[in-house]
Design an enzyme around this catalytic site. Structure first.
Site, PDB file in Angstrom:
ATOM      1  N   THR A 128       0.795  -1.229   0.000  1.00 45.37           N
ATOM      2  CA  THR A 128       0.000   0.000   0.000  1.00 45.37           C
ATOM      3  C   THR A 128       0.831   1.285   0.000  1.00 45.37           C
ATOM      4  O   THR A 128       1.930   1.323   0.571  1.00 45.37           O
ATOM      5  CB  THR A 128      -0.922   0.000   1.244  1.00 45.37           C
ATOM      6  OG1 THR A 128      -1.471   1.301   1.430  1.00 45.37           O
ATOM      7  CG2 THR A 128      -0.169  -0.362   2.516  1.00 45.37           C
ATOM      8  N   GLU A 130       0.229   3.587   1.823  1.00 43.56           N
ATOM      9  CA  GLU A 130       0.328   4.024   3.227  1.00 43.56           C
ATOM     10  C   GLU A 130       1.751   3.830   3.765  1.00 43.56           C
ATOM     11  O   GLU A 130       2.121   4.435   4.763  1.00 43.56           O
ATOM     12  CB  GLU A 130      -0.678   3.268   4.092  1.00 43.56           C
ATOM     13  CG  GLU A 130      -2.115   3.674   3.858  1.00 43.56           C
ATOM     14  CD  GLU A 130      -2.454   5.091   4.322  1.00 43.56           C
ATOM     15  OE1 GLU A 130      -2.179   5.409   5.479  1.00 43.56           O
ATOM     16  OE2 GLU A 130      -2.970   5.871   3.512  1.00 43.56           O
ATOM     17  N   TYR A 152      -1.746   0.380  10.893  1.00 40.46           N
ATOM     18  CA  TYR A 152      -1.985  -0.344   9.635  1.00 40.46           C
ATOM     19  C   TYR A 152      -0.730  -0.311   8.763  1.00 40.46           C
ATOM     20  O   TYR A 152      -0.257  -1.342   8.265  1.00 40.46           O
ATOM     21  CB  TYR A 152      -3.166   0.311   8.895  1.00 40.46           C
ATOM     22  CG  TYR A 152      -3.344  -0.150   7.457  1.00 40.46           C
ATOM     23  CD1 TYR A 152      -3.944  -1.369   7.155  1.00 40.46           C
ATOM     24  CD2 TYR A 152      -2.910   0.649   6.390  1.00 40.46           C
ATOM     25  CE1 TYR A 152      -4.112  -1.778   5.830  1.00 40.46           C
ATOM     26  CE2 TYR A 152      -3.077   0.245   5.069  1.00 40.46           C
ATOM     27  CZ  TYR A 152      -3.672  -0.971   4.792  1.00 40.46           C
ATOM     28  OH  TYR A 152      -3.838  -1.375   3.497  1.00 40.46           O
ATOM     29  N   LYS A 156       1.725  -3.316   7.486  1.00 33.13           N
ATOM     30  CA  LYS A 156       1.918  -3.578   6.048  1.00 33.13           C
ATOM     31  C   LYS A 156       3.405  -3.476   5.659  1.00 33.13           C
ATOM     32  O   LYS A 156       3.841  -4.104   4.704  1.00 33.13           O
ATOM     33  CB  LYS A 156       1.080  -2.592   5.220  1.00 33.13           C
ATOM     34  CG  LYS A 156      -0.407  -2.946   5.175  1.00 33.13           C
ATOM     35  CD  LYS A 156      -0.671  -4.072   4.171  1.00 33.13           C
ATOM     36  CE  LYS A 156      -2.138  -4.355   4.020  1.00 33.13           C
ATOM     37  NZ  LYS A 156      -2.427  -5.399   3.012  1.00 33.13           N
TER      38      LYS A 156
END
Ligand code: NAP
Ligand code: F7E
Length: 363
Positions: A128, A130, A152, A156
Protein backbone atom coordinates in the site's frame (compact mmCIF):
# COMPACT_ATOMS: atom_id res chain seq x y z
CA UNK A 1 -0.37 -25.53 -18.02
CA UNK A 2 -2.53 -25.41 -14.85
CA UNK A 3 -3.92 -21.96 -14.06
CA UNK A 4 -5.13 -22.12 -10.46
CA UNK A 5 -5.41 -18.97 -8.36
CA UNK A 6 -5.99 -18.74 -4.62
CA UNK A 7 -7.30 -15.41 -3.35
CA UNK A 8 -7.32 -14.45 0.32
CA UNK A 9 -9.73 -11.57 0.99
CA UNK A 10 -11.99 -12.79 -1.82
CA UNK A 11 -15.09 -11.18 -0.25
CA UNK A 12 -13.48 -7.72 -0.34
CA UNK A 13 -13.66 -5.03 -3.01
CA UNK A 14 -10.49 -6.15 -4.81
CA UNK A 15 -11.06 -9.88 -4.25
CA UNK A 16 -14.41 -9.73 -6.04
CA UNK A 17 -13.07 -7.87 -9.09
CA UNK A 18 -9.95 -10.03 -9.23
CA UNK A 19 -12.08 -13.21 -9.16
CA UNK A 20 -14.08 -12.00 -12.15
CA UNK A 21 -10.91 -10.99 -14.00
CA UNK A 22 -9.12 -14.32 -13.41
CA UNK A 23 -12.19 -16.38 -14.33
CA UNK A 24 -12.30 -14.46 -17.62
CA UNK A 25 -8.63 -15.40 -18.14
CA UNK A 26 -9.50 -19.12 -17.77
CA UNK A 27 -8.26 -19.63 -14.19
CA UNK A 28 -9.81 -21.90 -11.63
CA UNK A 29 -10.31 -19.44 -8.79
CA UNK A 30 -10.32 -20.50 -5.14
CA UNK A 31 -11.16 -18.02 -2.41
CA UNK A 32 -10.65 -18.12 1.33
CA UNK A 33 -13.61 -16.91 3.39
CA UNK A 34 -14.25 -16.49 7.11
CA UNK A 35 -17.40 -17.53 8.88
CA UNK A 36 -19.62 -14.68 9.91
CA UNK A 37 -22.98 -14.46 11.62
CA UNK A 38 -24.25 -12.12 8.91
CA UNK A 39 -24.24 -12.38 5.14
CA UNK A 40 -21.08 -10.65 3.95
CA UNK A 41 -20.76 -12.28 0.53
CA UNK A 42 -22.67 -9.64 -1.39
CA UNK A 43 -19.71 -8.82 -3.66
CA UNK A 44 -19.19 -12.43 -4.78
CA UNK A 45 -22.78 -13.73 -4.63
CA UNK A 46 -23.02 -13.61 -8.44
CA UNK A 47 -19.98 -15.93 -8.74
CA UNK A 48 -21.12 -18.63 -6.34
CA UNK A 49 -22.01 -21.77 -8.28
CA UNK A 50 -19.75 -20.82 -11.23
CA UNK A 51 -17.78 -23.95 -12.24
CA UNK A 52 -14.45 -22.05 -12.05
CA UNK A 53 -15.16 -20.54 -8.61
CA UNK A 54 -14.63 -22.36 -5.30
CA UNK A 55 -14.68 -21.22 -1.67
CA UNK A 56 -12.87 -22.58 1.38
CA UNK A 57 -13.03 -21.58 5.02
CA UNK A 58 -9.79 -20.25 6.49
CA UNK A 59 -8.31 -17.30 8.30
CA UNK A 60 -5.02 -15.42 8.06
CA UNK A 61 -4.69 -15.84 11.81
CA UNK A 62 -4.87 -19.64 11.53
CA UNK A 63 -1.74 -21.22 9.99
CA UNK A 64 -3.19 -24.73 9.83
CA UNK A 65 -6.18 -23.57 7.80
CA UNK A 66 -3.80 -21.94 5.30
CA UNK A 67 -1.62 -25.05 5.03
CA UNK A 68 -4.72 -27.20 4.50
CA UNK A 69 -6.24 -25.00 1.77
CA UNK A 70 -2.95 -24.40 -0.04
CA UNK A 71 -2.09 -28.14 0.13
CA UNK A 72 -5.51 -29.06 -1.24
CA UNK A 73 -5.73 -26.44 -4.00
CA UNK A 74 -2.01 -26.43 -4.99
CA UNK A 75 -2.34 -22.96 -6.54
CA UNK A 76 -0.05 -21.70 -9.26
CA UNK A 77 -0.69 -18.12 -8.10
CA UNK A 78 -1.69 -16.73 -4.70
CA UNK A 79 -3.09 -13.23 -4.28
CA UNK A 80 -2.85 -12.28 -0.61
CA UNK A 81 -5.47 -9.54 -0.35
CA UNK A 82 -6.84 -10.35 3.11
CA UNK A 83 -6.30 -7.60 5.65
CA UNK A 84 -7.83 -5.41 8.29
CA UNK A 85 -7.74 -2.67 5.69
CA UNK A 86 -9.16 0.37 7.50
CA UNK A 87 -6.47 2.81 8.63
CA UNK A 88 -8.59 4.53 11.30
CA UNK A 89 -9.72 1.17 12.73
CA UNK A 90 -6.06 0.14 13.03
CA UNK A 91 -5.67 2.74 15.82
CA UNK A 92 -8.49 1.00 17.75
CA UNK A 93 -7.40 -2.59 17.00
CA UNK A 94 -3.62 -2.37 16.48
CA UNK A 95 -2.81 -5.89 17.69
CA UNK A 96 -5.41 -7.57 15.48
CA UNK A 97 -4.22 -5.45 12.55
CA UNK A 98 -0.62 -6.55 13.15
CA UNK A 99 -1.65 -10.20 13.42
CA UNK A 100 -3.51 -10.23 10.09
CA UNK A 101 -1.63 -7.60 8.05
CA UNK A 102 1.91 -8.44 9.21
CA UNK A 103 2.14 -11.98 10.66
CA UNK A 104 -0.63 -13.12 8.29
CA UNK A 105 1.68 -12.50 5.32
CA UNK A 106 4.38 -14.62 6.95
CA UNK A 107 1.83 -17.39 7.53
CA UNK A 108 0.94 -17.45 3.82
CA UNK A 109 4.61 -17.61 2.78
CA UNK A 110 5.38 -20.35 5.29
CA UNK A 111 2.29 -22.34 4.26
CA UNK A 112 3.53 -22.30 0.66
CA UNK A 113 6.91 -23.63 1.81
CA UNK A 114 5.29 -26.23 4.08
CA UNK A 115 3.36 -27.53 1.06
CA UNK A 116 6.57 -27.68 -1.03
CA UNK A 117 5.22 -25.18 -3.56
CA UNK A 118 7.86 -22.47 -3.25
CA UNK A 119 9.27 -23.15 -6.74
CA UNK A 120 5.96 -23.38 -8.61
CA UNK A 121 3.62 -20.91 -6.90
CA UNK A 122 3.86 -17.15 -7.53
CA UNK A 123 2.65 -14.87 -4.75
CA UNK A 124 1.21 -11.36 -4.93
CA UNK A 125 1.15 -9.29 -1.72
CA UNK A 126 -1.33 -6.40 -1.41
CA UNK A 127 0.96 -3.64 -0.28
CA UNK A 128 0.00 0.00 0.00
CA UNK A 129 0.87 3.65 -0.53
CA UNK A 130 0.33 4.02 3.23
CA UNK A 131 3.96 2.83 3.52
CA UNK A 132 5.00 6.33 2.37
CA UNK A 133 2.88 7.78 5.21
CA UNK A 134 4.45 11.01 6.43
CA UNK A 135 5.78 11.46 2.94
CA UNK A 136 9.41 12.22 2.32
CA UNK A 137 8.96 13.18 -1.36
CA UNK A 138 6.21 13.79 -3.94
CA UNK A 139 5.29 12.06 -6.15
CA UNK A 140 6.19 8.66 -4.68
CA UNK A 141 7.83 5.87 -6.69
CA UNK A 142 9.52 2.51 -5.98
CA UNK A 143 12.64 4.30 -4.64
CA UNK A 144 10.88 6.72 -2.28
CA UNK A 145 11.76 6.02 1.39
CA UNK A 146 8.97 4.59 3.54
CA UNK A 147 7.69 6.42 6.62
CA UNK A 148 4.62 4.48 7.87
CA UNK A 149 2.25 6.63 9.90
CA UNK A 150 -0.42 4.33 11.41
CA UNK A 151 -0.56 0.84 12.99
CA UNK A 152 -1.99 -0.34 9.63
CA UNK A 153 0.99 1.03 7.70
CA UNK A 154 3.53 -0.37 10.17
CA UNK A 155 1.94 -3.83 9.85
CA UNK A 156 1.92 -3.58 6.05
CA UNK A 157 5.58 -2.55 6.12
CA UNK A 158 6.42 -5.87 7.78
CA UNK A 159 4.41 -7.61 5.03
CA UNK A 160 6.40 -5.77 2.37
CA UNK A 161 9.79 -6.65 3.87
CA UNK A 162 9.00 -10.29 4.64
CA UNK A 163 7.95 -10.79 1.01
CA UNK A 164 11.23 -9.24 -0.13
CA UNK A 165 13.13 -11.41 2.35
CA UNK A 166 11.53 -14.66 1.13
CA UNK A 167 12.21 -13.65 -2.47
CA UNK A 168 15.91 -13.26 -1.72
CA UNK A 169 16.37 -15.99 0.90
CA UNK A 170 14.40 -18.78 -0.82
CA UNK A 171 14.32 -17.54 -4.41
CA UNK A 172 10.52 -17.42 -4.33
CA UNK A 173 8.52 -15.53 -6.97
CA UNK A 174 6.79 -13.21 -4.50
CA UNK A 175 6.13 -9.52 -5.12
CA UNK A 176 4.34 -6.53 -3.65
CA UNK A 177 2.07 -4.17 -5.53
CA UNK A 178 2.32 -0.80 -3.80
CA UNK A 179 -1.20 0.25 -4.65
CA UNK A 180 -2.50 3.76 -4.11
CA UNK A 181 -6.15 4.24 -3.10
CA UNK A 182 -8.54 2.59 -5.50
CA UNK A 183 -12.26 2.90 -5.26
CA UNK A 184 -15.44 1.62 -6.88
CA UNK A 185 -19.12 1.07 -6.36
CA UNK A 186 -18.06 -1.98 -4.29
CA UNK A 187 -15.86 0.06 -1.91
CA UNK A 188 -16.54 -0.44 1.83
CA UNK A 189 -19.00 2.15 3.07
CA UNK A 190 -16.72 3.70 5.72
CA UNK A 191 -13.89 4.68 3.35
CA UNK A 192 -14.16 8.35 2.55
CA UNK A 193 -15.12 8.10 -1.15
CA UNK A 194 -17.99 5.66 -0.65
CA UNK A 195 -19.11 7.47 2.47
CA UNK A 196 -19.38 10.61 0.34
CA UNK A 197 -21.13 9.05 -2.68
CA UNK A 198 -23.71 7.28 -0.50
CA UNK A 199 -24.35 10.43 1.55
CA UNK A 200 -24.63 12.61 -1.58
CA UNK A 201 -27.23 10.17 -2.96
CA UNK A 202 -29.16 10.08 0.33
CA UNK A 203 -29.10 13.86 0.72
CA UNK A 204 -30.23 14.34 -2.88
CA UNK A 205 -33.17 11.98 -2.22
CA UNK A 206 -34.13 13.60 1.10
CA UNK A 207 -32.96 10.64 3.23
CA UNK A 208 -30.13 12.40 5.10
CA UNK A 209 -29.54 16.01 6.15
CA UNK A 210 -25.80 16.39 6.48
CA UNK A 211 -22.55 14.50 5.85
CA UNK A 212 -19.85 14.72 8.54
CA UNK A 213 -16.23 14.30 7.45
CA UNK A 214 -12.76 14.68 8.96
CA UNK A 215 -9.77 16.18 7.14
CA UNK A 216 -11.15 17.75 3.94
CA UNK A 217 -7.71 18.84 2.69
CA UNK A 218 -6.17 15.36 2.65
CA UNK A 219 -4.76 14.55 -0.80
CA UNK A 220 -5.12 11.18 -2.46
CA UNK A 221 -4.27 9.58 -5.81
CA UNK A 222 -7.56 7.78 -6.47
CA UNK A 223 -7.88 5.09 -9.15
CA UNK A 224 -10.57 2.61 -10.18
CA UNK A 225 -10.37 -0.82 -8.49
CA UNK A 226 -11.37 -2.72 -11.65
CA UNK A 227 -8.30 -1.32 -13.46
CA UNK A 228 -5.99 -2.07 -10.53
CA UNK A 229 -6.76 -5.81 -10.24
CA UNK A 230 -5.46 -6.27 -13.78
CA UNK A 231 -2.13 -4.93 -12.56
CA UNK A 232 -1.97 -7.48 -9.74
CA UNK A 233 -2.14 -10.18 -12.40
CA UNK A 234 0.38 -8.43 -14.67
CA UNK A 235 2.87 -8.25 -11.77
CA UNK A 236 2.74 -12.06 -11.47
CA UNK A 237 3.09 -12.55 -15.26
CA UNK A 238 6.27 -10.42 -15.37
CA UNK A 239 9.48 -12.28 -16.24
CA UNK A 240 11.08 -11.49 -12.87
CA UNK A 241 9.65 -10.92 -9.39
CA UNK A 242 9.62 -7.19 -8.65
CA UNK A 243 7.63 -4.63 -6.68
CA UNK A 244 5.57 -1.98 -8.50
CA UNK A 245 3.85 1.30 -7.64
CA UNK A 246 0.31 1.30 -9.02
CA UNK A 247 -1.30 4.75 -9.16
CA UNK A 248 -2.88 7.18 -11.61
CA UNK A 249 -0.36 10.02 -11.16
CA UNK A 250 -3.20 12.48 -10.44
CA UNK A 251 -4.00 13.97 -7.03
CA UNK A 252 -7.19 15.44 -5.52
CA UNK A 253 -8.41 16.52 -2.08
CA UNK A 254 -11.29 14.96 -0.17
CA UNK A 255 -13.03 18.34 -0.72
CA UNK A 256 -12.64 17.95 -4.54
CA UNK A 257 -14.15 14.48 -4.35
CA UNK A 258 -17.14 15.74 -2.35
CA UNK A 259 -17.71 18.70 -4.69
CA UNK A 260 -17.84 16.43 -7.74
CA UNK A 261 -19.92 13.71 -6.04
CA UNK A 262 -22.58 16.22 -4.97
CA UNK A 263 -22.51 17.69 -8.49
CA UNK A 264 -23.34 14.27 -9.96
CA UNK A 265 -26.10 13.89 -7.35
CA UNK A 266 -27.56 17.21 -8.60
CA UNK A 267 -26.31 19.49 -5.79
CA UNK A 268 -23.80 22.29 -6.42
CA UNK A 269 -21.65 23.05 -3.37
CA UNK A 270 -20.05 26.25 -2.12
CA UNK A 271 -17.38 25.95 0.60
CA UNK A 272 -17.21 28.37 3.54
CA UNK A 273 -15.04 28.61 6.66
CA UNK A 274 -11.85 26.83 7.68
CA UNK A 275 -10.71 23.81 9.70
CA UNK A 276 -13.42 22.49 12.02
CA UNK A 277 -15.73 25.31 10.91
CA UNK A 278 -15.59 24.54 7.20
CA UNK A 279 -18.94 23.77 5.61
CA UNK A 280 -20.23 22.65 2.23
CA UNK A 281 -23.38 24.62 1.40
CA UNK A 282 -26.00 23.67 -1.18
CA UNK A 283 -25.96 26.81 -3.35
CA UNK A 284 -29.61 26.41 -4.34
CA UNK A 285 -31.19 25.87 -0.91
CA UNK A 286 -28.54 27.54 1.26
CA UNK A 287 -28.53 24.45 3.54
CA UNK A 288 -25.31 23.05 5.05
CA UNK A 289 -24.94 19.55 3.62
CA UNK A 290 -21.30 18.86 4.56
CA UNK A 291 -19.71 19.68 7.93
CA UNK A 292 -16.52 18.72 9.74
CA UNK A 293 -16.50 16.43 12.76
CA UNK A 294 -13.21 15.95 14.64
CA UNK A 295 -14.43 12.38 15.38
CA UNK A 296 -13.03 11.51 11.94
CA UNK A 297 -9.60 13.02 12.56
CA UNK A 298 -6.82 10.44 13.00
CA UNK A 299 -4.08 10.50 15.66
CA UNK A 300 -1.64 10.73 12.73
CA UNK A 301 -2.97 11.29 9.22
CA UNK A 302 -1.37 10.71 5.83
CA UNK A 303 -2.16 13.84 3.83
CA UNK A 304 -0.13 13.90 0.62
CA UNK A 305 -0.24 10.70 -1.43
CA UNK A 306 0.61 11.02 -5.10
CA UNK A 307 1.97 8.05 -7.04
CA UNK A 308 4.33 7.84 -9.97
CA UNK A 309 3.27 4.78 -12.02
CA UNK A 310 6.03 5.13 -14.67
CA UNK A 311 7.58 1.72 -13.93
CA UNK A 312 4.26 -0.17 -14.23
CA UNK A 313 3.48 1.72 -17.42
CA UNK A 314 6.85 0.94 -18.98
CA UNK A 315 7.49 -2.62 -17.77
CA UNK A 316 3.96 -4.00 -17.52
CA UNK A 317 2.37 -1.99 -20.33
CA UNK A 318 -0.36 -0.89 -17.91
CA UNK A 319 -2.47 2.20 -18.61
CA UNK A 320 -2.82 4.20 -15.37
CA UNK A 321 -5.37 6.60 -16.85
CA UNK A 322 -7.94 4.15 -18.15
CA UNK A 323 -10.69 5.43 -15.86
CA UNK A 324 -10.43 9.13 -14.98
CA UNK A 325 -11.13 10.65 -11.56
CA UNK A 326 -14.26 12.26 -12.98
CA UNK A 327 -15.48 8.94 -14.35
CA UNK A 328 -14.87 7.09 -11.05
CA UNK A 329 -16.92 9.65 -9.11
CA UNK A 330 -19.69 9.53 -11.73
CA UNK A 331 -19.86 5.71 -11.68
CA UNK A 332 -19.98 5.60 -7.88
CA UNK A 333 -22.65 8.30 -7.54
CA UNK A 334 -24.80 6.81 -10.29
CA UNK A 335 -24.62 3.43 -8.55
CA UNK A 336 -25.48 4.89 -5.15
CA UNK A 337 -28.35 7.03 -6.49
CA UNK A 338 -29.90 3.78 -7.75
CA UNK A 339 -29.08 1.89 -4.55
CA UNK A 340 -30.65 4.53 -2.29
CA UNK A 341 -33.78 4.62 -4.46
CA UNK A 342 -33.99 0.80 -4.50
CA UNK A 343 -33.43 0.58 -0.71
CA UNK A 344 -36.30 3.04 -0.31
CA UNK A 345 -38.61 0.90 -2.45
CA UNK A 346 -37.50 -2.24 -0.59
CA UNK A 347 -38.13 -0.43 2.70
CA UNK A 348 -41.63 0.55 1.59
CA UNK A 349 -42.27 -3.02 0.49
CA UNK A 350 -41.03 -4.32 3.84
CA UNK A 351 -43.32 -1.89 5.64
CA UNK A 352 -46.25 -3.04 3.51
CA UNK A 353 -45.30 -6.66 4.10
CA UNK A 354 -45.30 -6.12 7.87
CA UNK A 355 -48.78 -4.63 7.56
CA UNK A 356 -49.99 -7.53 5.38
CA UNK A 357 -48.49 -10.02 7.81
CA UNK A 358 -50.22 -8.28 10.70
CA UNK A 359 -53.53 -8.43 8.85
CA UNK A 360 -52.92 -12.09 8.02
CA UNK A 361 -52.94 -11.36 4.27
CA UNK A 362 -49.51 -13.00 3.78
CA UNK A 363 -48.37 -16.15 5.49
P1 NAP B 1 -11.49 -4.90 1.88
O1 NAP B 1 -12.63 -4.62 0.97
O2 NAP B 1 -11.49 -4.36 3.26
O3 NAP B 1 -11.34 -6.51 1.96
C1 NAP B 1 -10.51 -7.12 2.91
C2 NAP B 1 -10.68 -8.62 2.80
O4 NAP B 1 -9.83 -9.24 3.77
C3 NAP B 1 -12.10 -9.12 3.08
O5 NAP B 1 -12.39 -10.16 2.20
C4 NAP B 1 -11.99 -9.63 4.50
O6 NAP B 1 -12.91 -10.65 4.80
C5 NAP B 1 -10.58 -10.23 4.45
N1 NAP B 1 -10.02 -10.48 5.78
C6 NAP B 1 -9.85 -9.60 6.80
N2 NAP B 1 -9.29 -10.22 7.85
C7 NAP B 1 -9.09 -11.52 7.50
C8 NAP B 1 -8.58 -12.66 8.16
N3 NAP B 1 -8.13 -12.60 9.42
N4 NAP B 1 -8.53 -13.83 7.49
C9 NAP B 1 -9.00 -13.91 6.21
N5 NAP B 1 -9.53 -12.87 5.55
C10 NAP B 1 -9.58 -11.68 6.17
O7 NAP B 1 -10.11 -4.45 1.20
P2 NAP B 1 -9.79 -4.08 -0.33
O8 NAP B 1 -10.04 -2.63 -0.53
O9 NAP B 1 -10.39 -5.08 -1.23
O10 NAP B 1 -8.19 -4.24 -0.32
C11 NAP B 1 -7.57 -5.48 -0.61
C12 NAP B 1 -6.16 -5.48 -0.05
O11 NAP B 1 -5.42 -4.41 -0.64
C13 NAP B 1 -6.03 -5.27 1.45
O12 NAP B 1 -4.94 -6.02 1.89
C14 NAP B 1 -5.75 -3.78 1.60
O13 NAP B 1 -5.05 -3.55 2.80
C15 NAP B 1 -4.89 -3.55 0.38
N6 NAP B 1 -4.93 -2.21 -0.21
C16 NAP B 1 -6.10 -1.63 -0.53
C17 NAP B 1 -6.12 -0.40 -1.15
C18 NAP B 1 -7.41 0.27 -1.57
O14 NAP B 1 -7.37 1.47 -1.86
N7 NAP B 1 -8.51 -0.45 -1.68
C19 NAP B 1 -4.91 0.24 -1.45
C20 NAP B 1 -3.71 -0.40 -1.11
C21 NAP B 1 -3.74 -1.63 -0.51
P3 NAP B 1 -14.36 -10.33 5.46
O15 NAP B 1 -15.25 -9.99 4.31
O16 NAP B 1 -14.67 -11.60 6.13
O17 NAP B 1 -14.17 -9.17 6.41
O1 F7E C 1 -9.23 7.95 3.98
C1 F7E C 1 -9.63 11.41 5.08
C2 F7E C 1 -8.74 10.50 5.91
O2 F7E C 1 -10.30 5.90 4.91
C3 F7E C 1 -8.68 8.78 2.98
C4 F7E C 1 -7.42 1.88 2.49
O3 F7E C 1 -7.93 1.19 1.38
O4 F7E C 1 -6.25 3.43 1.09
C5 F7E C 1 -7.23 3.34 2.11
O5 F7E C 1 -6.81 4.04 3.27
C6 F7E C 1 -8.41 10.16 3.56
C7 F7E C 1 -7.67 10.16 4.89
O6 F7E C 1 -8.61 5.71 3.04
C8 F7E C 1 -12.98 11.11 6.42
O7 F7E C 1 -8.24 11.19 7.06
C9 F7E C 1 -11.64 12.71 5.82
O8 F7E C 1 -6.68 11.16 4.91
O9 F7E C 1 -10.83 6.58 2.54
P1 F7E C 1 -9.85 6.50 3.63
P2 F7E C 1 -7.09 5.60 3.48
O10 F7E C 1 -6.90 5.89 4.91
O11 F7E C 1 -6.30 6.39 2.51
C10 F7E C 1 -4.95 2.92 1.43
C11 F7E C 1 -4.05 3.04 0.23
C12 F7E C 1 -4.99 1.55 2.01
O12 F7E C 1 -4.05 0.79 1.88
C13 F7E C 1 -6.10 1.24 2.94
O13 F7E C 1 -6.32 -0.16 3.04
O14 F7E C 1 -9.66 10.78 3.82
N1 F7E C 1 -11.00 11.53 5.60
N2 F7E C 1 -12.86 12.47 6.34
C14 F7E C 1 -11.80 10.53 5.96
N3 F7E C 1 -11.64 9.19 5.89
C15 F7E C 1 -12.67 8.41 6.31
N4 F7E C 1 -12.56 7.06 6.22
N5 F7E C 1 -13.83 8.95 6.80
C16 F7E C 1 -14.04 10.30 6.88
O15 F7E C 1 -15.08 10.76 7.31
Amino acid sequence: MRKVALITGVTGQDGSYLSEFLISKGYDVHGIIRRSSVDYRERIAHLEGHPQFHLHYGDLGDSMSLVKVIGLVRPTEIYNLAAQSHVQVSFDSPEFTADVDATGVLRVLEAVRACGLEKECRIYQASTSELYGKVEEVPQNELTPFHPYSPYAVAKLYGFWIVKEYREAYNMFCCSGILFNHESERRGETFVTRKITLAAARIAQGKQDCLYLGNLSSLRDWGYAKDYVECMWLILQHDKPEDFVIATGVQHTVRDFATLAFHYAGIELRWEGEGENEKGIDIKSGRTVVAVSPDFYRPTDVVNLWGDPSKAKKELGWNPQRTSFDEIVRIMVQHDMQKVAADHVAGVMRTNLAEYLEKGLVK
